[in-house]
Design a protein around this motif. Sequence first.
Motif, PDB file in Angstrom:
ATOM      1  N   UNK A  24       0.847  -1.190   0.000  1.00 30.30           N
ATOM      2  CA  UNK A  24       0.000   0.000   0.000  1.00 30.30           C
ATOM      3  C   UNK A  24       0.882   1.239   0.000  1.00 30.30           C
ATOM      4  N   UNK A  25       0.497   2.212  -0.795  1.00 29.50           N
ATOM      5  CA  UNK A  25       1.221   3.472  -0.900  1.00 29.50           C
ATOM      6  C   UNK A  25       0.604   4.460   0.092  1.00 29.50           C
ATOM      7  N   UNK A  26       1.145   4.537   1.288  1.00 26.30           N
ATOM      8  CA  UNK A  26       0.593   5.408   2.329  1.00 26.30           C
ATOM      9  C   UNK A  26       1.261   6.780   2.365  1.00 26.30           C
ATOM     10  N   UNK A  27       2.263   6.996   1.520  1.00 25.50           N
ATOM     11  CA  UNK A  27       2.990   8.266   1.531  1.00 25.50           C
ATOM     12  C   UNK A  27       2.950   8.995   0.183  1.00 25.50           C
ATOM     13  N   UNK A  28       2.037   8.611  -0.695  1.00 27.60           N
ATOM     14  CA  UNK A  28       1.821   9.279  -1.993  1.00 27.60           C
ATOM     15  C   UNK A  28       3.031   9.275  -2.915  1.00 27.60           C
ATOM     16  N   UNK A  29       3.704   8.129  -2.999  1.00 27.27           N
ATOM     17  CA  UNK A  29       4.794   7.958  -3.962  1.00 27.27           C
ATOM     18  C   UNK A  29       4.201   8.034  -5.370  1.00 27.27           C
ATOM     19  N   UNK A  30       4.904   8.653  -6.295  1.00 27.48           N
ATOM     20  CA  UNK A  30       4.432   8.785  -7.671  1.00 27.48           C
ATOM     21  C   UNK A  30       4.568   7.461  -8.421  1.00 27.48           C
ATOM     22  N   UNK A  31       3.585   7.169  -9.239  1.00 26.31           N
ATOM     23  CA  UNK A  31       3.605   5.999 -10.112  1.00 26.31           C
ATOM     24  C   UNK A  31       4.696   6.204 -11.165  1.00 26.31           C
ATOM     25  N   UNK A  32       5.570   5.217 -11.388  1.00 31.63           N
ATOM     26  CA  UNK A  32       6.624   5.381 -12.394  1.00 31.63           C
ATOM     27  C   UNK A  32       6.098   5.396 -13.831  1.00 31.63           C
ATOM     28  N   UNK A  33       4.846   5.013 -14.021  1.00 34.97           N
ATOM     29  CA  UNK A  33       4.275   4.983 -15.362  1.00 34.97           C
ATOM     30  C   UNK A  33       3.598   6.317 -15.706  1.00 34.97           C
ATOM     31  N   UNK A  34       2.663   6.768 -14.834  1.00 31.74           N
ATOM     32  CA  UNK A  34       1.896   7.981 -15.136  1.00 31.74           C
ATOM     33  C   UNK A  34       2.298   9.188 -14.291  1.00 31.74           C
ATOM     34  N   UNK A  35       3.152   8.972 -13.291  1.00 30.81           N
ATOM     35  CA  UNK A  35       3.676  10.009 -12.412  1.00 30.81           C
ATOM     36  C   UNK A  35       2.662  10.579 -11.420  1.00 30.81           C
TER      37      UNK A  35
END
Length: 76
Positions: A24-35
């Motif tokens: 789970x992304x609980x810290x709002x990391x950017x997606x490497x595909x769509x950013x």
Amino acid sequence: MDDLDQLVSSLTPREENDEIKLYQNTVSVACPVCENPFDDLVVCKNEETSLEQIEPLDICVTVYEGSPLLFTHKHS
């Protein structure tokens, strides 16, 4: 996608079984595909895996060292 270990070190592990690892992304990391920030990362351990969707999701897909990576984005 350069380093999966670095990416998952920022995520919260939620589930692991014979077919997937779920983070789970609980810290709002950017997606490497769509950013855009993603909600969950599903790392598929096998070439063929069946997943059930329980809610509408947008999904970005990439491959890292032969493993499909699914970045889910929940609808608002």
